[in-house]
Motif scaffolding. Structure first.
Motif, PDB file in Angstrom:
ATOM      1  N   LYS A 122       0.039   4.252  -4.650  1.00  0.00           N
ATOM      2  CA  LYS A 122      -0.662   5.389  -4.047  1.00  0.00           C
ATOM      3  C   LYS A 122      -1.738   5.974  -4.944  1.00  0.00           C
ATOM      4  CE  LYS A 122       3.438   6.584  -1.341  1.00  0.00           C
ATOM      5  NZ  LYS A 122       4.462   7.609  -1.031  1.00  0.00           N
ATOM      6  N   ARG A 125       0.815  -1.207   0.000  1.00  0.00           N
ATOM      7  CA  ARG A 125       0.000   0.000   0.000  1.00  0.00           C
ATOM      8  C   ARG A 125       0.856   1.267   0.000  1.00  0.00           C
ATOM      9  NH1 ARG A 125      -5.576  -1.019   1.637  1.00  0.00           N
ATOM     10  NH2 ARG A 125      -5.838  -3.270   1.973  1.00  0.00           N
ATOM     11  N   ASN A 126       2.062   1.188   0.471  1.00  0.00           N
ATOM     12  CA  ASN A 126       2.942   2.355   0.462  1.00  0.00           C
ATOM     13  C   ASN A 126       3.513   2.620  -0.930  1.00  0.00           C
ATOM     14  OD1 ASN A 126       2.775   2.965   3.273  1.00  0.00           O
ATOM     15  ND2 ASN A 126       4.131   1.233   3.688  1.00  0.00           N
TER      16      ASN A 126
END
Length: 285
Positions: free
Chosen positions: A25, A21-22
């Protein structure tokens, strides 16, 4: 990576080959001017999470007035997820074809489709409905047919994808039925019952009433150019159909004059966009 753990855009339902998830984006599908990021911002989920909160429903769609053609089966996800489109299972003598795709794929859906005979192929109308088609193709061991020009808009590539170069326009003709997704967008007026008035007296459709709109971007309300609409008719005029089936539930028009209503709607839109002198306005059925 297991399909259940890959990230899925909650706005459009596209699955990405990424679990971080990082690192992920934004969604390049939603950043395209034809789509949008919701006011709440960009967010992602997973197939595993959807499988605990959503389910797919199967609806029989009768579209043959003489009942000679097998019924279509619409598949929808509840509660609504992402765009909320339906997939349509089309029975054919060669096996079932799935028109467009849904993000949610779970055990119940797999079992139901296998009860119905499985899938011989999946056809995707355009990139907004690609969703988790790679996972669907893997589960049902079938090819997925896409327009070659849409390859740049795919988040995932698979050996099961078949790219079609000679695509005229991404609609699908099955017997007398034209599956249109949102290439021709069914309008509320197209679904109106003009046959009777409030006193149960017969009446006809008011003149100048459309049945379809032709949009470059439906959510952002940007119409197609007049010449692109004309190009669409140059293709559709060569085929006969008596029903159209849109992207969402309830968008089925079954009428012997539906092809004429497509032409009429095209002329209404071109005239309304200010092209009063466009030669297409004189095209006859």
């Amino acid at each position: 990576m297991a399909a259940e753990t890959l990230l899925i855009c909650t706005a459009c339902g596209t699955q990405f080959p990424n679990t971080d998830r990082n690192a992920l984006k934004t969604c390049f599908i939603c950043d395209d001017p034809r789509q949008y990021v919701p006011p709440s911002g960009q967010s992602f989920t997973t197939l595993a999470a959807l499988q605990t909160s959503h389910k797919n429903d199967f609806h029989t769609t009768h579209s043959s007035p003489d009942n000679k053609a097998p019924a279509l089966i619409s598949i929808t996800t509840s509660p609504k997820f992402a765009i909320g489109q339906r997939a349509i299972l089309i029975p054919t003598p060669a096996g079932n074809i799935l028109w467009d795709c849904l993000t949610l794929l779970d055990d119940a859906t797999i079992a139901r489709i296998r009860e119905l005979g499985g899938l011989e192929g999946i056809v995707i109308s355009h990139p907004h409905y690609c969703s988790t088609h790679v996972a669907w193709a893997a589960v049902f061991d079938c090819p997925v047919y896409l327009a070659a020009e849409d390859k740049a808009w795919l988040a995932q590539l698979s050996e099961r994808q078949v790219f079609l170069d000679a695509v005229e326009t991404m609609v699908l003709l099955s017997g007398p039925r034209l599956l249109i997704a949102d290439t021709l967008m069914t309008t509320p007026a197209g679904l109106s019952n003009w046959a009777i008035n409030a006193l149960n007296e017969p009446r006809s459709r008011p003149p100048g009433t459309n049945s379809f709109s032709f949009m470059w971007s439906i959510p952002n309300m940007i119409p197609l150019p007049a010449d692109e609409i004309v190009r669409m008719w140059s293709i559709l005029k060569n085929y006969d159909f008596t029903s159209t089936h849109g992207a969402f539930m309830g968008q089925d028009i079954e009428h012997r004059d539906v092809k004429a209503r497509v032409l009429e709607s095209m002329q209404i839109q071109i005239r309304s966009m200010g092209y009063e002198g466009h030669p297409f306005l004189h095209t006859l059925w």
